[in-house]
Design a protein around this motif. Structure first.
Motif, PDB file in Angstrom:
ATOM      1  N   GLN A 159      18.489  44.236 -22.353  1.00  0.00           N
ATOM      2  CA  GLN A 159      18.846  43.504 -23.556  1.00  0.00           C
ATOM      3  C   GLN A 159      17.586  43.034 -24.271  1.00  0.00           C
ATOM      4  O   GLN A 159      16.750  42.362 -23.695  1.00  0.00           O
ATOM      5  N   VAL A 160      17.460  43.378 -25.546  1.00  0.00           N
ATOM      6  CA  VAL A 160      16.280  42.994 -26.310  1.00  0.00           C
ATOM      7  C   VAL A 160      16.225  41.484 -26.507  1.00  0.00           C
ATOM      8  O   VAL A 160      15.152  40.911 -26.651  1.00  0.00           O
ATOM      9  N   ASP A 161      17.385  40.843 -26.507  1.00  0.00           N
ATOM     10  CA  ASP A 161      17.412  39.398 -26.756  1.00  0.00           C
ATOM     11  C   ASP A 161      17.199  38.576 -25.483  1.00  0.00           C
ATOM     12  O   ASP A 161      17.241  37.347 -25.517  1.00  0.00           O
ATOM     13  N   GLN A 162      16.964  39.233 -24.353  1.00  0.00           N
ATOM     14  CA  GLN A 162      16.686  38.510 -23.115  1.00  0.00           C
ATOM     15  C   GLN A 162      15.174  38.353 -22.944  1.00  0.00           C
ATOM     16  O   GLN A 162      14.445  39.335 -22.875  1.00  0.00           O
ATOM     17  N   GLU A 163      14.724  37.106 -22.868  1.00  0.00           N
ATOM     18  CA  GLU A 163      13.290  36.841 -22.755  1.00  0.00           C
ATOM     19  C   GLU A 163      12.732  37.405 -21.446  1.00  0.00           C
ATOM     20  O   GLU A 163      13.371  37.320 -20.395  1.00  0.00           O
ATOM     21  N   ILE A 164      11.557  37.991 -21.515  1.00  0.00           N
ATOM     22  CA  ILE A 164      10.909  38.534 -20.324  1.00  0.00           C
ATOM     23  C   ILE A 164      10.212  37.395 -19.568  1.00  0.00           C
ATOM     24  O   ILE A 164       9.453  36.626 -20.151  1.00  0.00           O
ATOM     25  N   THR A 165      10.523  37.259 -18.278  1.00  0.00           N
ATOM     26  CA  THR A 165       9.962  36.172 -17.473  1.00  0.00           C
ATOM     27  C   THR A 165       9.579  36.701 -16.095  1.00  0.00           C
ATOM     28  O   THR A 165       9.764  37.881 -15.784  1.00  0.00           O
ATOM     29  N   ASP A 166       9.069  35.785 -15.233  1.00  0.00           N
ATOM     30  CA  ASP A 166       8.732  36.152 -13.857  1.00  0.00           C
ATOM     31  C   ASP A 166       9.969  36.592 -13.085  1.00  0.00           C
ATOM     32  O   ASP A 166       9.861  37.330 -12.099  1.00  0.00           O
ATOM     33  N   GLU A 167      11.142  36.111 -13.504  1.00  0.00           N
ATOM     34  CA  GLU A 167      12.372  36.443 -12.800  1.00  0.00           C
ATOM     35  C   GLU A 167      13.003  37.744 -13.279  1.00  0.00           C
ATOM     36  O   GLU A 167      13.995  38.205 -12.714  1.00  0.00           O
ATOM     37  N   SER A 168      12.459  38.349 -14.324  1.00  0.00           N
ATOM     38  CA  SER A 168      13.019  39.601 -14.841  1.00  0.00           C
ATOM     39  C   SER A 168      12.883  40.702 -13.798  1.00  0.00           C
ATOM     40  O   SER A 168      11.830  40.862 -13.180  1.00  0.00           O
ATOM     41  N   THR A 169      13.945  41.439 -13.588  1.00  0.00           N
ATOM     42  CA  THR A 169      13.953  42.471 -12.552  1.00  0.00           C
ATOM     43  C   THR A 169      14.209  43.844 -13.164  1.00  0.00           C
ATOM     44  O   THR A 169      14.553  43.968 -14.338  1.00  0.00           O
ATOM     45  N   GLY A 170      14.056  44.863 -12.331  1.00  0.00           N
ATOM     46  CA  GLY A 170      14.291  46.228 -12.778  1.00  0.00           C
ATOM     47  C   GLY A 170      12.979  46.941 -13.073  1.00  0.00           C
ATOM     48  O   GLY A 170      11.999  46.314 -13.490  1.00  0.00           O
ATOM     49  N   ILE A 171      12.958  48.237 -12.845  1.00  0.00           N
ATOM     50  CA  ILE A 171      11.738  49.026 -13.061  1.00  0.00           C
ATOM     51  C   ILE A 171      11.249  48.908 -14.493  1.00  0.00           C
ATOM     52  O   ILE A 171      10.043  48.763 -14.750  1.00  0.00           O
ATOM     53  N   TRP A 172      12.153  48.963 -15.455  1.00  0.00           N
ATOM     54  CA  TRP A 172      11.768  48.905 -16.870  1.00  0.00           C
ATOM     55  C   TRP A 172      11.057  47.591 -17.184  1.00  0.00           C
ATOM     56  O   TRP A 172      10.013  47.577 -17.840  1.00  0.00           O
ATOM     57  N   ASN A 173      11.616  46.487 -16.710  1.00  0.00           N
ATOM     58  CA  ASN A 173      11.013  45.185 -16.977  1.00  0.00           C
ATOM     59  C   ASN A 173       9.704  44.985 -16.216  1.00  0.00           C
ATOM     60  O   ASN A 173       8.709  44.533 -16.787  1.00  0.00           O
ATOM     61  N   VAL A 174       9.707  45.309 -14.926  1.00  0.00           N
ATOM     62  CA  VAL A 174       8.575  45.003 -14.057  1.00  0.00           C
ATOM     63  C   VAL A 174       7.371  45.888 -14.344  1.00  0.00           C
ATOM     64  O   VAL A 174       6.224  45.417 -14.380  1.00  0.00           O
ATOM     65  N   TRP A 175       7.596  47.174 -14.583  1.00  0.00           N
ATOM     66  CA  TRP A 175       6.493  48.123 -14.704  1.00  0.00           C
ATOM     67  C   TRP A 175       6.112  48.451 -16.141  1.00  0.00           C
ATOM     68  O   TRP A 175       5.021  48.985 -16.382  1.00  0.00           O
ATOM     69  N   PHE A 176       6.964  48.162 -17.083  1.00  0.00           N
ATOM     70  CA  PHE A 176       6.668  48.521 -18.472  1.00  0.00           C
ATOM     71  C   PHE A 176       6.541  47.287 -19.369  1.00  0.00           C
ATOM     72  O   PHE A 176       5.493  47.051 -19.970  1.00  0.00           O
ATOM     73  N   VAL A 177       7.639  46.532 -19.495  1.00  0.00           N
ATOM     74  CA  VAL A 177       7.655  45.437 -20.461  1.00  0.00           C
ATOM     75  C   VAL A 177       6.777  44.270 -20.029  1.00  0.00           C
ATOM     76  O   VAL A 177       5.975  43.758 -20.821  1.00  0.00           O
ATOM     77  N   ARG A 178       6.901  43.820 -18.783  1.00  0.00           N
ATOM     78  CA  ARG A 178       6.184  42.633 -18.327  1.00  0.00           C
ATOM     79  C   ARG A 178       4.657  42.772 -18.427  1.00  0.00           C
ATOM     80  O   ARG A 178       3.986  41.836 -18.916  1.00  0.00           O
ATOM     81  N   PRO A 179       4.045  43.897 -18.009  1.00  0.00           N
ATOM     82  CA  PRO A 179       2.589  44.020 -18.155  1.00  0.00           C
ATOM     83  C   PRO A 179       2.120  43.911 -19.605  1.00  0.00           C
ATOM     84  O   PRO A 179       1.093  43.283 -19.887  1.00  0.00           O
ATOM     85  N   LEU A 180       2.873  44.489 -20.530  1.00  0.00           N
ATOM     86  CA  LEU A 180       2.482  44.411 -21.937  1.00  0.00           C
ATOM     87  C   LEU A 180       2.692  43.003 -22.489  1.00  0.00           C
ATOM     88  O   LEU A 180       1.901  42.520 -23.312  1.00  0.00           O
ATOM     89  N   SER A 181       3.743  42.341 -22.039  1.00  0.00           N
ATOM     90  CA  SER A 181       3.965  40.951 -22.438  1.00  0.00           C
ATOM     91  C   SER A 181       2.830  40.060 -21.927  1.00  0.00           C
ATOM     92  O   SER A 181       2.327  39.191 -22.659  1.00  0.00           O
TER      93      SER A 181
END
Length: 260
Positions: A23-45
């Motif tokens: 979900q684009v409207d879900q803020e990315i945080t330390d608790e965000s899970t999933g390969i997409w969030n952990v390996w792609f979105v979170r590092p760029l954030s």
């Protein structure tokens, strides 16, 4: 043309799949899970936040700098794609002759067409799929950066120049620049097409106007942070086209002229 339509459909499918990974409207945080969030979105954030903190929490400047950095990292892939595109253009006259030679639609003739086409590719060292791979590799990175911008909560709370990054540009300046840069970039790309590609001109002309309109409309309604990303990214692509693709096309024209 069928291959190009299939290629475009594949890209749209990949875009839809990746855009729907979270979900684009879900803020990315330390608790965000999933390969997409952990390996792609979170590092760029995290990178956006780190660069912003280097410049006194200037998230607008961070978007500008990280966008340029990502484009520089992807530059070798873009160069490879441009070289592949140029190689395909160089053999278009010969390819057209082969197609005219085997214009019949029966299976045996079409088999010979495919065989001679592959021989032509091998003779000139052209891989028709070489231009696809760079795009496929870039798509997850660029979409992840889009997610990082939209889902980094701190960005929405800061301003840059005349805009609040979490709100649309009230003066429509960024949408206009984004649309204009997109149009210029596509116009520069089209300027190098060969006469043998005239059958594709209606489709290319449609894309020339549709893409800037789409980017401009999206930028009007989307947060200014995303509009800023589009502006910087598209201006970078314009400069890339001017400094890389244009010299390549001049070399091609010079060689063509010398062979006459």
């Amino acid at each position: 043309m069928r291959k190009k339509v299939l290629y475009s459909a594949t890209l749209i499918g990949i875009l839809s799949l990746l855009a729907g990974c979270t979900q684009v409207d879900q803020e990315i945080t330390d608790e965000s899970t999933g390969i997409w969030n952990v390996w792609f979105v979170r590092p760029l954030s995290d990178l956006l936040t780190y660069v912003a903190e280097l410049f006194n929490e200037n998230y607008g400047l961070s978007i500008v700098l990280v966008t340029i950095l990502i484009r520089l990292v992807l530059l070798p892939l873009n160069v490879k794609q441009l070289k592949s595109s140029k190689a395909m253009q160089d053999i278009q006259p010969e390819l057209q002759k082969v197609r005219e030679k085997y214009s019949s639609k029966d299976a045996k003739t079409q088999q010979k067409l495919q065989q001679e086409t592959m021989e032509l590719f091998q003779k000139n060292g052209v891989n028709p799929l070489a231009g696809c791979l760079p795009v496929i590799v870039q798509m997850p990175i660029l979409i992840a950066f889009y997610h990082a911008i939209m889902r980094t909560g701190e960005i929405k709370e800061h301003s840059f120049l005349w805009v609040q990054l979490g709100e649309p540009d009230p003066y429509y300046i960024l949408p206009i620049i984004a649309a204009a840069a997109t149009f210029l970039q596509q116009k520069l790309m089209m300027s190098g097409t060969t006469q043998t590609q005239n059958s594709m001109m209606p489709q290319m002309t449609m894309m020339l106007y549709m893409m800037p309109i789409m980017i401009g409309v999206f930028a009007i309604f989307f947060p200014a942070a995303l509009s800023l990303y589009w502006v910087v990214g598209n201006i970078f692509m314009v400069l890339q086209t001017l400094f890389i693709r244009k010299p390549m096309m001049k070399d091609k024209d010079a060689n063509t002229g010398g062979n006459k």
